[in-house]
Write a protein that holds these residues in place. Structure first.
Motif, short mmCIF file in Angstrom:
data_model
loop_
_atom_site.label_atom_id
_atom_site.label_comp_id
_atom_site.label_asym_id
_atom_site.label_seq_id
_atom_site.Cartn_x
_atom_site.Cartn_y
_atom_site.Cartn_z
N TRP A 137 11.07 24.08 100.53
CA TRP A 137 11.08 22.61 100.45
C TRP A 137 9.90 22.09 99.63
O TRP A 137 10.02 21.11 98.90
N GLN A 195 11.37 19.13 105.55
CA GLN A 195 12.33 18.27 104.86
C GLN A 195 11.57 17.37 103.89
O GLN A 195 10.34 17.29 103.93
N TRP A 196 12.33 16.66 103.05
CA TRP A 196 11.71 15.85 102.02
C TRP A 196 10.72 14.84 102.58
O TRP A 196 9.59 14.71 102.11
N SER A 201 16.24 9.78 100.91
CA SER A 201 17.10 10.92 101.24
C SER A 201 18.47 10.41 101.64
O SER A 201 18.59 9.48 102.46
N TRP A 229 16.01 17.01 94.16
CA TRP A 229 15.73 17.86 95.33
C TRP A 229 16.96 17.83 96.25
O TRP A 229 17.53 16.77 96.49
N GLY A 249 18.99 19.91 99.90
CA GLY A 249 18.97 20.87 100.99
C GLY A 249 20.38 21.30 101.36
O GLY A 249 21.27 20.46 101.48
N LEU A 301 21.25 22.75 107.51
CA LEU A 301 20.38 22.87 106.35
C LEU A 301 19.42 24.04 106.56
O LEU A 301 18.75 24.12 107.59
N HIS A 344 17.87 25.71 103.35
CA HIS A 344 17.13 26.02 102.13
C HIS A 344 17.14 24.83 101.19
O HIS A 344 18.15 24.11 101.09
N ALA A 345 16.02 24.59 100.52
CA ALA A 345 15.91 23.50 99.55
C ALA A 345 15.75 24.07 98.15
O ALA A 345 15.01 25.04 97.95
N ALA A 358 14.36 23.26 106.14
CA ALA A 358 14.59 24.20 105.04
C ALA A 358 13.46 25.22 105.06
O ALA A 358 12.30 24.87 104.92
#
Length: 445
Positions: free
Chosen positions: A70, A140-141, A261, A315, A317, A361, A363-364, A443
């Motif tokens: 991430w 996460q973002w 997001s 970006w 996920g 989720l 992986h990013a 992620a």
């Protein structure tokens, strides 16, 4: 009957003996496993790694033996603006720098959550959830946005990798042992009558050992630095005496409040057009709570395509382990012929996979291109991964649009690429999800 009987086992064996699938497939599966035996080679022909629309990107990065995907994805997205600003062919931010602050802030966030829940029974689902994995690498973002706002960024050369930034397992284990110990002490002090202020003072004192461990493992974090480089015209430049926050503001220039997001959760408990948050999920304690807008998958795609066409990577996920071949870098829901092997397909849809714990989720990565047909509809997506340049097409993956539908869950884009009707969700109160909701997943691959 409640038990598996001899008669039932005989029926199962008879069913297998009468199955129409080729028995040679059983030999192949026993020898080399399901996936290599049932991979559909014809599907690979759809992925030529050529895309109609692409963004600028840097050289492929490698998170090595860490769960910082991430961070890598976010910094790989941000670096494109830095490359433009500094006239560079490629550039890389220090993921070690952001890892340091993420670990320290996660420790504080966790201990604040322990203080908040001191009256909860130790065996409650909430406390057990908090204790389960408080300092894992994932995120996460919105968690990363809080780090960027507070700490900024530095070039990789300013704070390079160390052994433990690239190999986080032992560091994570030691940090987790220590924060659990501190959590125990906080709860014990509360039971002995300590006030909330006293608990917080104790927490602040004990965070010093976390800071020491991080400094030993990752190095001292810079507060001011200078950075020299040659641009793609071979001209030498030096940026002198700048803070990480100033570097982010000047050479990335994002208004983080304009970044949003979007998620796609087609489950009954999450109506589209609402903004959601997850209880007890965050990194920087004082940052805005995590929030994302749930939208139909078509809206997610439209925003991503708008961003790519404007030259801005996206970006995102996803659940990367679902129907994908890591080595060749292909994500395609038709890649494996499960029906040929077991006599029937897997039938859960996206909502059911979320509801029944089959997908979330994990992986990013970054969308750096899309292949559109003559009607402007996506065929496949160009993905920049952070697993080094050996997998895929020198680190680039290809994702079919149908795979996007089923296993992509989140993107981050500028609000300007999202239709205004969906942004109205931010005008309503955030809907709080339980800490163990699938969209509280991090992620981490």
């Amino acid at each position: 009957m409640s038990e598996i009987t001899t008669e039932l086992l005989k029926k199962y064996q008879a069913d297998y003996d009468q199955s129409t699938g080729p028995k040679i497939l059983s030999h192949a599966i026993a020898k080399q496993g399901y996936l290599d035996s049932i991979e559909d080679n014809s599907v690979l022909r759809r992925h030529d790694f050529v895309f109609s629309d692409e963004t600028k990107r840097g050289e492929i990065t490698n998170q090595k033996r860490s769960g910082r995907c991430w961070m890598f994805a976010a910094l790989n997205t941000a670096r494109v603006d830095t490359m433009k600003e500094l006239n560079l062919e490629s550039f890389e931010f220090s993921q070690n720098y952001t890892l340091f602050w993420d670990k320290l802030e996660k420790a504080n966030y966790f201990l604040e959550s322990i203080i908040k829940t001191v009256d909860e029974d130790l065996t409650s689902r909430l406390v057990m959830h908090l204790l389960k994995d408080p300092l894992q690498d994932g995120g996460q973002w919105d968690m990363f946005s809080g780090i960027l706002k507070k700490y900024g960024v530095v070039p990789k050369k300013v704070m390079p990798e160390t052994y433990h930034s690239s190999n986080t397992a032992v560091l994570d284990s030691l940090l987790t042992k220590k924060v659990r110990e501190i959590a125990k002490d906080i709860r014990n002090k509360h039971a002995e009558g300590a006030s909330e202020d006293e608990l917080r003072t104790f927490k602040e004192e004990r965070l010093s050992v976390i800071y020491t461990m991080l400094t030993e493992a990752l190095g001292q974090v810079p507060t001011r630095f200078s950075y020299s480089y040659r641009d793609k015209d071979k001209k030498h430049h030096t940026i002198k005496d700048i803070t990480p926050q100033e570097f982010f503001a000047k050479y990335v220039g994002w208004d983080l409040d304009q970044r949003i997001s979007l998620i796609n959760a087609p489950t009954a408990d999450k109506p589209y057009g609402r903004a959601y948050t997850v209880k007890y999920l965050g990194t920087v304690h004082e940052a805005e709570p995590i929030h994302y807008i749930n939208v139909p998958i078509e809206v997610l795609k439209e925003a991503a395509i708008n961003s790519i066409k404007a030259g801005e990577p996206v970006w995102f996920g996803c659940d990367v382990g679902q129907i994908s071949n890591r080595q060749i870098g292909v994500m395609d829901k038709d890649l494996f012929d499960y029906e040929a092997a077991i006599g029937e397909p897997f039938n859960l849809n996206k909502a059911e996979r979320l509801d029944y714990g089959e997908s979330l989720l994990t992986h990013a990565m970054v969308f750096v291109g899309v292949d559109l047909d003559e009607n402007g509809k996506p065929i496949k997506w160009k993905v920049e991964n952070s697993w080094g340049d050996e997998p895929g097409d020198k680190g680039i993956f290809s994702m079919s649009d149908a795979w996007f539908d089923e296993f992509n869950y989140q993107i981050m884009v500028d609000k300007s690429y999202v239709p205004a009707e969906w942004l109205k969700a931010l005008e309503q109160p955030l809907v709080e999800l339980e800490p163990w909701d699938p969209f509280g997943a991090l992620a981490v691959y």
